[in-house]
Design an enzyme around this catalytic site. Structure first.
Site, PDB file in Angstrom:
ATOM      1  N   ASP A   1      -3.487  -0.024   1.676  1.00 20.39           N
ATOM      2  CA  ASP A   1      -2.185  -0.511   2.138  1.00 20.39           C
ATOM      3  C   ASP A   1      -1.559   0.457   3.130  1.00 20.39           C
ATOM      4  OD1 ASP A   1      -1.674   1.531   0.271  1.00 20.39           O
ATOM      5  OD2 ASP A   1       0.303   0.718  -0.149  1.00 20.39           O
ATOM      6  N   GLU A   2      -0.463   0.041   3.718  1.00 18.01           N
ATOM      7  CA  GLU A   2       0.371   0.855   4.614  1.00 18.01           C
ATOM      8  C   GLU A   2      -0.448   1.523   5.730  1.00 18.01           C
ATOM      9  OE1 GLU A   2       4.216   2.043   1.939  1.00 18.01           O
ATOM     10  OE2 GLU A   2       2.507   3.404   1.780  1.00 18.01           O
ATOM     11  N   VAL A   3      -1.246   0.723   6.384  1.00 11.10           N
ATOM     12  CA  VAL A   3      -2.061   1.247   7.470  1.00 11.10           C
ATOM     13  C   VAL A   3      -2.414   0.102   8.420  1.00 11.10           C
ATOM     14  CG1 VAL A   3      -4.248   0.863   6.257  1.00 11.10           C
ATOM     15  CG2 VAL A   3      -4.110   2.643   8.014  1.00 11.10           C
TER      16      VAL A   3
END
EC number: 3.2.1.52
Length: 853
Positions: A496-498
């Site tokens: 996540d968060e990429v």
């Protein structure tokens, strides 16, 4: 006339003062009434240090005969028993007792009075006098009057005592009836010592009047909840699905036999260690004759769901039996047994059948950002096991540091490639030790290698991105080593968060993991993981694909939660929006993401509500149920919801007393604090504007609403996803909250006070000097404004590398506020301008905490 009125007023005040100061008059007795031993003991007591807040055991030879502080393991307990004493003797030495301002007094007196043919009525009146005097002189002291014990003529001793059975029963009945009127709590210890013939059980005495060692152990069991302010029965948590209390008890202190199936060696060893801690020397493995025993047995146990973790626990007067389908179920039963054995002496008879609502009950620790020692991790795992959590999620890689030793790539854990806690990482042996520690407790150990995001430490080590060809080749080698070394059932791959620049990255990583027989888990929302990857929810997204399994962690990040709020929100939470697990929702997981640096690893447990939240989550994930939506405050409008929280809070605080002494547990009782809210008042952007609740000392307006709790959230920073008390919060408005607090004695008391519980994941600014927060909040107690704390770094800009020091009420010195005896008035002012913070690190939290403890 004026002079006469003044004199009359003076006389009235004098009479009133005399009435309030000297309500109870104690009789004066000649010294000749008491024995030489009595006078020796009294003179000794007077020379002992004048400590306050002690627990005093007061009585005759039966009290005198015990080593109470050793029996209970508490140095606060003082023995003030005098052999041969009578109720008059207690009265004569009562001023010395009252002068110590004890927290509690446990009184047992009267059998010697009856032996002198003092009437039951006189005995009861004297005991009432004792209690009323203590209530007047030291009103904060809790007085407990115990029933007179039974007697027995069997040993032909103390004949003038042991022929008073009928009068003893009469005194006890009268003491029970007079309890409320005379300001004491009555404790019936008589019946537990009585045999079928109504007389003192012969095995507990050797003279028919006094107790042997076993008798004092029974006595300890009966008084234990009163000494430590616990429920009358053990407060089990999570509460079993089916629990029936039965008459009688099992004397654990006499047991030295364990019978267990050969497959249960690990579980049998736990029982053996418990027995040894309680004095058993040689542990047997049979139940011959009348021998007391504990039996662990694998058998067919039918329950509605998740039979692998279910158990049946039965405690009778002769044995303890735990049966289950698996060793895991037996282990769960043992954890309940440990909670039942709260006094390390006796188990109350009961029948329990229990099973979990959710299969996945997890706790995640981020050790990438802040390293934790193996010892501190084990402490948390031990607590997980006691409360039946079964999944330990080990988030071990981050931007800040890669903390998992990889033999093929030692550069990953070099100090130069870490930006915090440099050089701190986990060796292969340490990870295997954590695995073993979890396995013994039937906890699944799940490592997480976050990829391709949160991977700056990887990039520093190899100078390449994970999504590059080189990065993927290195990661495949790492995955092979991790899977072959630790053989985990699951590997969390993050995701996540990429920005995904290589669409084939996550599918290929998941295939690589799964070729070793390991299941994958990924964060959701996140990258394009295959359908068979378990999704761990962390945002709004909910279960939508019936072919996918989910773990719910939405609004379960402890680093964002106020301690009091954490218990409330997790208690009411409906995990995965379902009342019990199903093919889509396996369960849930609370997470500790402490982005901000800490000075000491213990701060991670002090600044975050790890243990109180863990217990609230353990209750909900085991029991199931909950309410739709996300709740931030105690639900007080619904009587059933409020009562269920009160009942849980009692058990939570009992567990705090029992299992968390010396450990951080930032929670105190909050459900008894009731607030009346007034508003909204339009402040036109002027947060200092004053309105009626602030200017009218005798406010008689009807409150807009009433709420309960120590932390009250008017508008949650994640509104409308999480609702606060204000249904339609408006900018540029002011609310007031008022409450009354009763205090038995005047003086300074401790309080938690705060207006903006800082997340441990944001670089939030510290309030300016002389302020509670940036909104203009204020607080008055009995009309006196309470000054904000002197923050060490007041007015400083937030920085994730600057540890928090005193910004939160739960980890700074408590506020000291002077309270009057009787009712005290609290007024809180809660203005707000806008709901948009100056940046993402400074969200507007419209809330306050005010809690005495």
């Amino acid at each position: 006339m004026a002079g006469k009125r003044g004199f009359f007023t003076f006389c009235c005040l004098l009479v009133f003062r005399l009435m309030t100061v000297a309500q109870v008059q104690l009789p004066v007795y000649p010294d000749s009434l008491f024995s030489t031993y009595y006078q020796q003991r009294v003179s000794h007591f007077k020379t002992l240090p004048k400590t306050t807040d002690d627990i005093i055991f007061l009585g005759n030879s039966i009290t005198d005969g015990a080593e109470w502080s050793e029996l209970f393991g508490d140095s606060r307990i003082k023995n003030r028993g005098i052999s041969g004493d009578i109720s008059a003797g207690v009265i004569a030495r009562l001023p010395e007792i009252a002068g110590r301002r004890p927290a509690k007094v446990f009184l047992l007196i009267g059998v010697n009075d009856l032996s002198r043919n003092t009437s039951p009525d006189s005995v009861v009146k004297n005991i009432g006098l004792i209690s009323n005097y203590l209530h007047e002189q030291t009103p904060a002291t809790q007085v407990y009057v115990q029933s007179i014990l039974p007697v027995n003529k069997i040993y032909n001793k103390f004949g003038i005592h042991t022929n008073k059975s009928a009068r003893i029963i009469e005194v006890n009945q009268r003491l029970e009836s007079a309890a409320d009127k005379n300001h004491y709590t009555y404790i019936n210890i008589h019946d537990a010592f009585r045999g079928k013939d109504g007389l003192l059980r012969p095995e507990l005495t050797n003279d028919g009047l006094h107790l042997k060692g076993e008798g004092y152990l029974v006595w300890k069991h009966l008084l234990y909840p009163y000494v430590f302010d616990l429920g009358s029965k053990p407060s089990l948590l999570p509460l079993p699905q089916s629990l029936k209390w039965l008459p009688g008890f099992f004397p654990f202190y006499k047991c030295n036999s364990v019978i267990a199936d050969k497959e249960l060696a690990n579980e049998a060893n736990i029982i053996q260690q418990l027995l040894k801690l309680n004095g058993a020397s040689a542990i047997g493995h049979d139940s011959i004759g009348n021998k007391l025993y504990i039996e662990l047995k694998l058998t067919k146990l039918k329950v509605p769901r998740l039979a692998d973790e279910a158990y049946h626990l039965q405690v009778s007067e002769n044995c303890v039996k735990i049966i289950a389908n698996t060793a895991h179920g037996i282990f769960n039963g043992i954890q309940t047994l440990i909670q039942l054995l709260r006094d390390n002496v006796i188990l109350d008879a009961c029948d329990i059948t229990d099973w979990p609502a959710f299969a996945w009950r997890g706790y995640m620790v981020d050790v990438g950002r802040n390293y934790q020692s193996v010892e501190q991790l084990k402490q948390q795992i031990n607590m997980m096991a006691l409360y039946k959590l079964n999944t330990f999620h080990f988030h071990v890689t981050e931007d800040i540091a890669w903390r998992l030793a990889i033999k093929q790539y030692p550069e990953l854990t070099l100090p130069k490639n870490m930006t915090r806690d440099k050089g701190r990482f986990y060796s292969v042996d340490e990870v295997k030790e954590l695995q073993r520690f979890c396995r013994e407790r039937h906890i699944e150990f799940i490592p997480e290698i976050d990829m391709p995001g949160h991977s700056a430490a990887f990039k520093r080590a190899f100078h390449c991105d994970m999504q590059s060809d080189t990065g993927m080749r290195i990661l495949k080698n790492i995955i092979r080593e991790v899977c072959e070394t630790y053989k985990p059932a699951y590997l969390h791959i993050g995701g996540d968060e990429v920005k995904i620049s290589n669409a084939g990255f996550l599918p290929e990583i998941c295939r690589t993991v799964e070729q070793y027989g390991v299941k994958t888990i990924g964060w959701s929302p996140g990258g394009n993981v295959p359908q068979n990857t378990i999704r761990q929810l962390w945002m709004k997204e909910g279960p939508v694909d019936k072919k996918t399994k989910y773990i719910d962690s939405r609004h379960m990040y402890l680093n964002h939660m106020d301690p009091l709020e954490s218990v409330t929100t997790l208690f009411y939470r409906m995990i995965g929006d379902v009342s019990a697990g199903n093919n889509n929702v396996s369960g849930g997981e609370i997470c500790l993401w402490n982005d901000r640096a800490v000075n000491r690893e213990e701060d991670l447990l002090t600044m975050n509500p790890v243990y109180p939240a863990m217990l609230a989550f353990a209750e909900r994930s085991w029991r199931g149920g909950g309410r739709p939506g996300w709740t931030a405050n105690i639900i007080s409008a619904d009587t059933s919801a409020l009562n269920s929280f009160k009942e849980f809070e009692n058990r939570l605080l009992d567990q705090k007393e029992q299992s968390f002494k010396g450990l951080p547990f930032p929670y105190y009782r909050q459900c008894n604090l009731v607030w009346r809210f007034y508003g909204p008042y339009n402040n036109g952007g002027d947060r200092e504007a004053k309105f009626k609740p602030e200017t009218d000392a005798f406010l008689k307006d009807s409150a807009s609403f009433v709420a309960t709790g120590g932390t009250l959230i008017l508008r949650h920073w994640w509104y409308p996803l999480v609702n606060g008390l204000i249904v339609h919060p408006k900018e540029n408005s002011t609310w007031y909250a008022s409450a009354k607090i009763w205090c038995d004695t005047e003086g300074y008391k401790n309080f938690w006070i705060g207006f903006n519980n800082l997340s441990r994941s944001y670089a939030t600014d510290t309030p300016d000097p002389g302020t509670w927060d940036s909104k203009g909040s204020a607080l008055w107690v009995n009309g006196n404004m309470i000054k904000p704390p002197l923050f060490k770094f007041a007015g400083s800009k937030g920085n994730l590398e600057s540890p928090l020091i005193d910004e939160g009420y739960e980890y700074r010195q408590p506020a000291r506020i002077y309270l009057n005896r009787g009712w005290n008035n609290i007024l809180v002012k809660l203005p707000v301008a806008g709901f948009t913070g100056k940046d993402s690190n400074n969200p507007v939290k419209w809330m306050f905490t005010f809690l005495p403890f």
